[in-house]
Design an enzyme around this catalytic site. Structure first.
Site, mmCIF file in Angstrom:
data_model
loop_
_atom_site.group_PDB
_atom_site.id
_atom_site.type_symbol
_atom_site.label_atom_id
_atom_site.label_comp_id
_atom_site.label_asym_id
_atom_site.label_seq_id
_atom_site.Cartn_x
_atom_site.Cartn_y
_atom_site.Cartn_z
ATOM 1 N N ASP A 40 3.986 -5.789 -5.754
ATOM 2 C CA ASP A 40 4.871 -4.662 -5.413
ATOM 3 C C ASP A 40 5.629 -4.152 -6.645
ATOM 4 O O ASP A 40 6.804 -3.778 -6.554
ATOM 5 C CB ASP A 40 5.859 -5.063 -4.292
ATOM 6 C CG ASP A 40 5.129 -5.458 -3.016
ATOM 7 O OD1 ASP A 40 4.115 -4.817 -2.690
ATOM 8 O OD2 ASP A 40 5.566 -6.420 -2.356
ATOM 9 N N HIS A 55 5.967 -0.405 1.301
ATOM 10 C CA HIS A 55 6.686 -1.681 1.319
ATOM 11 C C HIS A 55 8.070 -1.461 1.948
ATOM 12 O O HIS A 55 8.764 -0.499 1.589
ATOM 13 C CB HIS A 55 6.824 -2.205 -0.121
ATOM 14 C CG HIS A 55 7.473 -3.536 -0.185
ATOM 15 N ND1 HIS A 55 6.811 -4.703 0.135
ATOM 16 C CD2 HIS A 55 8.740 -3.903 -0.506
ATOM 17 C CE1 HIS A 55 7.638 -5.724 -0.003
ATOM 18 N NE2 HIS A 55 8.803 -5.260 -0.387
ATOM 19 N N LEU A 86 -4.987 -7.690 -3.835
ATOM 20 C CA LEU A 86 -6.277 -7.205 -4.346
ATOM 21 C C LEU A 86 -6.520 -7.758 -5.748
ATOM 22 O O LEU A 86 -5.585 -7.893 -6.541
ATOM 23 C CB LEU A 86 -6.288 -5.681 -4.363
ATOM 24 C CG LEU A 86 -6.297 -5.057 -2.964
ATOM 25 C CD1 LEU A 86 -5.935 -3.581 -3.041
ATOM 26 C CD2 LEU A 86 -7.649 -5.244 -2.292
ATOM 27 N N ASP A 90 -1.128 -5.054 -12.852
ATOM 28 C CA ASP A 90 -0.060 -5.425 -13.791
ATOM 29 C C ASP A 90 0.386 -6.870 -13.610
ATOM 30 O O ASP A 90 1.404 -7.285 -14.173
ATOM 31 C CB ASP A 90 1.138 -4.469 -13.627
ATOM 32 C CG ASP A 90 1.661 -4.464 -12.191
ATOM 33 O OD1 ASP A 90 1.203 -5.288 -11.379
ATOM 34 O OD2 ASP A 90 2.538 -3.640 -11.882
ATOM 35 N N GLY A 134 1.765 -8.243 -11.201
ATOM 36 C CA GLY A 134 2.912 -8.436 -10.302
ATOM 37 C C GLY A 134 2.566 -8.142 -8.855
ATOM 38 O O GLY A 134 1.449 -7.732 -8.532
ATOM 39 N N ASN A 152 0.594 1.823 -1.847
ATOM 40 C CA ASN A 152 1.078 0.797 -0.914
ATOM 41 C C ASN A 152 2.409 1.239 -0.330
ATOM 42 O O ASN A 152 3.152 1.989 -0.961
ATOM 43 C CB ASN A 152 1.257 -0.537 -1.650
ATOM 44 C CG ASN A 152 1.653 -1.671 -0.721
ATOM 45 O OD1 ASN A 152 1.138 -1.785 0.403
ATOM 46 N ND2 ASN A 152 2.571 -2.506 -1.144
ATOM 47 N N ARG A 210 -12.313 -14.439 -3.345
ATOM 48 C CA ARG A 210 -11.623 -13.145 -3.188
ATOM 49 C C ARG A 210 -12.319 -12.050 -3.986
ATOM 50 O O ARG A 210 -12.380 -10.897 -3.551
ATOM 51 C CB ARG A 210 -10.166 -13.261 -3.642
ATOM 52 C CG ARG A 210 -9.304 -13.990 -2.622
ATOM 53 C CD ARG A 210 -7.893 -14.178 -3.169
ATOM 54 N NE ARG A 210 -7.273 -12.927 -3.558
ATOM 55 C CZ ARG A 210 -6.575 -12.737 -4.693
ATOM 56 N NH1 ARG A 210 -6.433 -13.722 -5.546
ATOM 57 N NH2 ARG A 210 -6.040 -11.576 -4.953
HETATM 58 C C1 GRF Z 1 4.937 -2.118 7.345
HETATM 59 O O1 GRF Z 1 6.258 -2.501 7.589
HETATM 60 C C2 GRF Z 1 4.701 -1.922 5.871
HETATM 61 O O2 GRF Z 1 5.820 -1.487 5.187
HETATM 62 C C3 GRF Z 1 4.334 -3.325 5.434
HETATM 63 O O3 GRF Z 1 3.585 -3.860 6.497
HETATM 64 C C4 GRF Z 1 3.963 -3.218 7.706
HETATM 65 C C5 GRF Z 1 2.712 -2.691 8.346
HETATM 66 O O4 GRF Z 1 2.931 -2.178 9.619
HETATM 67 N N1 GRF Z 1 3.612 -3.294 4.183
HETATM 68 P P1 GRF Z 1 1.754 -1.438 10.412
HETATM 69 O O5 GRF Z 1 0.593 -2.411 10.493
HETATM 70 O O6 GRF Z 1 1.417 -0.195 9.672
HETATM 71 O O7 GRF Z 1 2.339 -1.164 11.765
#
Ligand code: GRF
Length: 221
Positions: A161, A123, A107, A157, A159, A121, A79
């Site tokens: 998210d 989420h 990452l 960090d 973790g 990111n 990785r």
């Molecule tokens: C989204 O729901 C995002 O929140 C999550 O992965 C999904 C990606 O969707 N991290 P897309 O590939 O942008 O349609």
């Protein structure tokens, strides 16, 4: 240690569009939202990289005339080697902000150090609730009545998210029991929130509370 603000000088400080690199693994609807909104305005998406050759996100990028690359883990020793290659590719394009738009791989630390304070990111939960994979399924299983979306910085960090929250938005779905139905409700929120966060960074409108660097302060207006 607190990350430096990505763009200093306050709102509107830089007239140059923010150079953004996007990492994606799947459908790329969030990438599309960026292409349709901030790209060519406050920001320019200078490259889209995927970890999977079949990611539809790559097609969306190509259709918009954006350079693409695939970094499949199988082609690297580990990785770290893969992430070094991605970071090199992004830095060759002078990327200032890396946006993870449905990028499903974690990452490595050296990557996050090279883009310190400059990885965003999205989420599909109201963090810190339900981090990691299958966030919507986790939320339904818990029985929550309010769902939502978080845009956050990614820091080294340890973790998943766990980085400082930039923007969050919620929706009340008291009887939700189907992840697809919930995701459909969250989609428009995601597609508004991610471009909004990129726009704020481009305008230099984000800073950290010096007393608590976890708090991202948004200068509105
Ligand atoms: C989204 O729901 C995002 O929140 C999550 O992965 C999904 C990606 O969707 N991290 P897309 O590939 O942008 O349609």
């Amino acid at each position: 240690m607190a990350a430096e603000p990505l763009r200093g000088g306050g709102p509107g400080a830089s007239a140059e569009p923010l150079r953004v690199g996007v990492l994606a693994s799947g459908a790329g609807t969030n990438l599309q939202a960026l292409l349709d909104s901030v790209h060519g305005a406050e920001a320019v998406i200078v490259g889209v990289a995927a970890d999977k050759p079949g990611a539809v996100a790559l097609e969306r990028a190509r259709n918009a005339g954006v350079e693409t690359a695939v970094f499949a883990l199988a082609e690297y020793a580990d990785r770290d080697a893969r992430d070094t290659a991605i970071a090199d590719w992004l830095l060759e394009r002078d990327v200032e902000l890396v946006v993870l738009a449905g990028y499903m791989a974690l990452l490595t630390s050296p990557f996050l150090h090279r883009f310190r304070g400059a990885v965003l990111n999205i989420h599909p939960s109201l963090l810190p609730a339900f981090p990691g994979v299958r966030a919507i399924e986790q939320a339904i299983a818990y029985g929550v009545k309010v769902f939502g979306v978080t845009v956050h910085f990614v820091e080294d960090d340890g973790g998943v998210d766990t980085g400082p929250v930039v923007l969050q938005r919620c929706v009340e779905l008291a009887d939700a029991d189907d992840p697809d139905v919930v995701h459909a409700q969250l989609r428009p929120i995601e597609h508004a929130l991610l471009p909004e966060a990129v726009r704020l960074i481009a305008r230099g409108a984000l800073s950290r509370d010096p007393d608590n660097p976890r708090r991202v302060v948004v200068a509105r207006g």
